[in-house]
Design a protein around this motif. Structure first.
Motif, PDB file in Angstrom:
ATOM      1  N   LEU A 291       0.832  -1.199   0.000  1.00  0.00           N
ATOM      2  CA  LEU A 291       0.000   0.000   0.000  1.00  0.00           C
ATOM      3  C   LEU A 291       0.870   1.254   0.000  1.00  0.00           C
ATOM      4  CD1 LEU A 291      -2.785   1.268   0.036  1.00  0.00           C
ATOM      5  CD2 LEU A 291      -2.775   1.045   2.523  1.00  0.00           C
ATOM      6  N   SER A 292       1.895   1.271   0.858  1.00  0.00           N
ATOM      7  CA  SER A 292       2.808   2.406   0.907  1.00  0.00           C
ATOM      8  C   SER A 292       3.533   2.591  -0.418  1.00  0.00           C
ATOM      9  CB  SER A 292       3.818   2.188   2.037  1.00  0.00           C
ATOM     10  OG  SER A 292       4.782   3.203   2.036  1.00  0.00           O
ATOM     11  N   GLU A 293       3.989   1.508  -1.003  1.00  0.00           N
ATOM     12  CA  GLU A 293       4.688   1.591  -2.288  1.00  0.00           C
ATOM     13  C   GLU A 293       3.789   2.181  -3.370  1.00  0.00           C
ATOM     14  OE1 GLU A 293       6.099  -2.337  -3.204  1.00  0.00           O
ATOM     15  OE2 GLU A 293       7.395  -2.377  -1.432  1.00  0.00           O
ATOM     16  N   ARG A 294       2.547   1.724  -3.425  1.00  0.00           N
ATOM     17  CA  ARG A 294       1.605   2.230  -4.443  1.00  0.00           C
ATOM     18  C   ARG A 294       1.280   3.700  -4.190  1.00  0.00           C
ATOM     19  NH1 ARG A 294      -2.588  -2.864  -5.016  1.00  0.00           N
ATOM     20  NH2 ARG A 294      -1.067  -4.264  -5.984  1.00  0.00           N
ATOM     21  N   PHE A 295       1.080   4.039  -2.949  1.00  0.00           N
ATOM     22  CA  PHE A 295       0.766   5.418  -2.580  1.00  0.00           C
ATOM     23  C   PHE A 295       1.907   6.347  -3.008  1.00  0.00           C
ATOM     24  CE2 PHE A 295       0.785   8.902   0.557  1.00  0.00           C
ATOM     25  CZ  PHE A 295      -0.527   9.351   0.454  1.00  0.00           C
TER      26      PHE A 295
END
Length: 117
Positions: A49-53
């Motif tokens: 999620l952090s990577e995509r964000f």
């Protein structure tokens, strides 16, 4: 009554297993997370999620803006150090029968090292 937060090793990016140890807060941590690196937390692994964000330029800019704001508000202003000093004093004055002053001082120093990049 005063509530003292305790055992913040993971909150400051240091864990017994070495997950994010030495990263501290700020730019290095944000960049490590953006590149899929650890950034602390459980096991220091990546977070999809952090990577995509952070892969989205708009969201990454918003994240960096808030990180800069919070860094100023909490660290540059001295607020974090003032809170740590207050908690240290509270422990030394009210819990000396439970924890030695040397331990409190050592632990406070360990936390304070993350206040400076």
């Amino acid at each position: 009554m005063t509530v003292v937060s305790w055992d913040l090793n993971l909150a400051f990016g240091a864990s017994p297993g070495g997950g994010g140890q030495g990263q501290g807060r700020g730019q290095g941590q944000a960049q490590g997370q953006a590149q899929g690196g650890g950034g602390g937390g459980r096991g220091g692994g990546s977070n999809v999620l952090s990577e995509r964000f952070l892969a989205n330029a708009t969201f990454a800019a918003l994240y960096q803006s808030e990180l800069d704001r919070l860094t100023q508000e909490l660290y540059t202003s001295g607020l974090a150090q003032n809170v740590l000093d207050s908690w240290t004093q509270t422990l030394e004055e009210g819990a000396s029968d439970l924890v030695s002053s040397d331990v409190v001082s050592s632990e406070a120093s360990s936390v304070a090292q993350y206040f400076d990049e």
